[in-house]
Design a protein around this motif. Sequence first.
Motif, PDB file in Angstrom:
ATOM      1  N   PHE A   1       0.997  -1.522   0.504  1.00  0.00           N
ATOM      2  CA  PHE A   1       0.480  -0.371   0.040  1.00  0.00           C
ATOM      3  C   PHE A   1       1.182   1.264   0.045  1.00  0.00           C
ATOM      4  N   SER A   2       2.422   1.302   0.643  1.00  0.00           N
ATOM      5  CA  SER A   2       2.897   2.690   0.823  1.00  0.00           C
ATOM      6  C   SER A   2       3.543   2.975  -0.967  1.00  0.00           C
TER       7      SER A   2
ATOM      8  N   SER B   1       0.032   3.580  -2.457  1.00  0.00           N
ATOM      9  CA  SER B   1      -1.082   5.326  -2.624  1.00  0.00           C
ATOM     10  C   SER B   1       0.653   6.126  -1.735  1.00  0.00           C
TER      11      SER B   1
ATOM     12  N   TYR C   1      -0.537   6.552   2.342  1.00  0.00           N
ATOM     13  CA  TYR C   1      -0.205   6.040   3.504  1.00  0.00           C
ATOM     14  C   TYR C   1       0.418   4.836   4.020  1.00  0.00           C
TER      15      TYR C   1
ATOM     16  N   GLY D   1      -6.407   0.182   3.872  1.00  0.00           N
ATOM     17  CA  GLY D   1      -5.811   0.440   2.351  1.00  0.00           C
ATOM     18  C   GLY D   1      -6.296   0.376   1.158  1.00  0.00           C
ATOM     19  N   LEU D   2      -6.777  -0.762   1.560  1.00  0.00           N
ATOM     20  CA  LEU D   2      -8.367  -0.793   0.313  1.00  0.00           C
ATOM     21  C   LEU D   2      -9.193   0.745   0.103  1.00  0.00           C
TER      22      LEU D   2
ATOM     23  N   VAL E   1      -6.519   2.958  -1.784  1.00  0.00           N
ATOM     24  CA  VAL E   1      -5.838   2.948  -2.301  1.00  0.00           C
ATOM     25  C   VAL E   1      -7.644   3.168  -3.212  1.00  0.00           C
TER      26      VAL E   1
END
Lengths: 333, 500
Positions: free
Chosen positions: A28-29, A32, A35, A297-298, A301
């Motif tokens: 995720f980092s 995005s 994040y 995270g979902l 993004v």
Amino acid sequence: MSQKSNSVARLLLEARAFLALIVIVAVFSWLSPNYFTVSNFLVMASHVAIYGILAIGMLLVILTGGIDLSVGSVLAFCGVMAGAMMQGIELGTSVYYMPVWGVVVLTLAIGGLIGAVNGVLVAFFRVPAFVATLGVMYVARGLGLLQTNGLTYNNLAGKPELGNTGFDWLGFNRVEGVPISVVVLVVLAVIFAVTLARSAFGRWLYATGGNARAADLSGVPVTFVLLTVYTLSGILAAVAGLVLSSQLTSAGPTAGNSYELTAIAAVVVGGAALSGGRGTVQGTMLGAFVIGFLADGLVIVGVSPYWQTVFTGAVIVLAVLMNSLGNGSARGR
Amino acid sequence: MTQDVVLAARNVAKSYGAVNALKGVNFDIHRGQVTTLFGENGAGKSTLMKILSGVIQPTSGEIILDGQAITFDNASHARARGISIIHQELSLAPNLSVRDNIFMGREIRGPMGVDFAEETRQAQALMAELEQDIDPATPVGALRLGQQQIVEIARALSVDSRILIMDEPTSALSASEVEVLFKVIRDLTAKGVSIVYISHHLEEALQITHHAVVLRDGTMTAYAPRAEIDLNWIVRNMVGENYDLGSPPEVTFGAEALTVEGLTLPGAGFNLVDNLSLSVRKGEIVCIYGLMGAGRTELLETIAGRLRPSAGRILLEGAEMGALSIAERIETGLALVPEDRQRDGLVQTMSVGQNLSLASILSFTRGLFTSRRAEAAIIDSSIKRVTVKTSGPAAPIGSLSGGNQQKVVIGKMMATNPRVLLLDEPSRGIDIGAKAEVFRLLAEGARQGLAVVYSTSEVGECLSIAHRIIVMRKGRIVAEFGPETTKEEIMAASGEAKAA
């Protein structure tokens, strides 16, 4: 397979929840830029706090070989009761406003009481935990709806002239930048991790879940242990209820729906056995963070919420799959 | 002679990782005869039988069926070739009826699905052959352990096998049931069926066998036809030396440690323990003998506090125990080592050390927390005292052999410093070497003033370390003997048909 690669595989299995967390954070980092920031981690951690607190109680119950399906409803009912007390209790003609600490203590007591009902059903009347807590789940949800007539208590901030301000402290304040809810989670996790690892009660809990008959014959007070874990699970659900309604400064009877399943998922992803006797607070915390960080995270993004459900489910099944593989290779001699 | 061998293992070896369970064994099964396999726990008996019945495959070596080398892919392949096995652990579904268990997986099909009438008829015939008055419609869970074992045997008999392997078929049977089983075995061998028999009950096995094979540490140490051997020969080859279960230790008895007065435990229609009184003094070892269902387990579990009596008193050195919980009784010094160590004795998810310290947690709890150092000291001294063979306190309990697991259960209760130690069948399913060590432990305890009560269903064990032998029947004490009594006297008092 050589001894060495075998032990590497074993290590990977044992650290799987930790590795999963690292993978989630890394992916995720990369996806995005928002994040991997301290502020985002703190926000996500405050979301995890609710599940995490429930999951600690759930772990205690699961370690004894039981399950507690009522925690989501108990969370909602306790939140509603706290809301009702904040809105003032009618005594005849006058309305009594309780100080916030009184509300908190009474709410915890209500949670403990409902948990104790579960405990009595399971420990004394030998009702299977699944059925007992399923029934209590419905009852608590129904009582919450009855209490508010299906509505939500809003604006629980309190009024200075009534001397009951401060309810939002739990959900909004920060200590050195860390949300109070996260501090509560960490304190509870440390207390219960040490209790499980180092106290007689902790050992009794593992023994009860591993083999209740043998524990009983070894002098372990099995009935007391069962009663206590369900009561603790109820109290922790009340804590989660307070945190949630404080974060929202409102309390609704439909809050916490299906949170019990998220808590169970966190415990399972954290490596505990549903059959009892195996699992740690550390693992459960990792499990809670894996599920929480993945879900947030979902969202960040911008994945459809429907896909979020699919991903969460896949992670749970994958974790349990690895669990059974791990246990299988340890036992298969 | 060779044409008589129906199934043979040639140089069969099996290893699990670095552990060699079998190291090149030769083994012959003769047509229409009984071959008994003797050996301690972990000698490789069960491994060899699993290989011969196709459950597992050997690492090297070959299996020869009717003079031809063969590889069994799995158990049903071997079953199709006429080889079936009665496993040591019962593999019955307790919720299903006797009939359904017997025909499980091999249901007799009719035009309308399963032909239950035919199955019932055949099940009844099998029960009649085994001289059991069991209705095929009874759920297996409602039967006592011995009867369940009979059902397991009936299931093996229902398949017409040429070779029948029996792994400890008599461990839960009474003497009269064993007699019936032996009659069935003789009938089968007369029809040309070959039997492989495994038992810890050496004398019993000697009655029925034609050939004896002894395994030790995965190798065959001796083979001989029945005519050339006796009990001492077997024991010598099993343990490699002469053994002795010990004799009563020379102790001057102290004051009365355990007193039971008029103890009654009601059961369905009759009393499981019936107005029973018993007194044991410090340093005394009392053995309780009786058939299955005589009430031994119920008596011991009532004294320990697991079952609640309807009448009677239990006193520990004069102090009333009746109202106390199990935990309080353990703390006062009254401890029970239960019969079924898997079900009642051990927590499988815990390590050897955690199992050993389980009953004495409070003695190493300082304030809120356990003291690791105090716990380690208790575990260390327990491992030394009961001589557990283990790689360390952190080893999983399942890694130990049966005998060592039993020692862990005993060590766990010894760690609570009991004044009275009750043991329900402490020698069940453990080998002679471990038995001797268990009895040595008990004798040692008695020398230090411990009052010991143990129950057994093997007469031979009554005549070892016990100062006094009590025979139970239908919940009552029917006879009491000193150590100089004979097996015949004890068995006659228990109501057992005289062994042939």
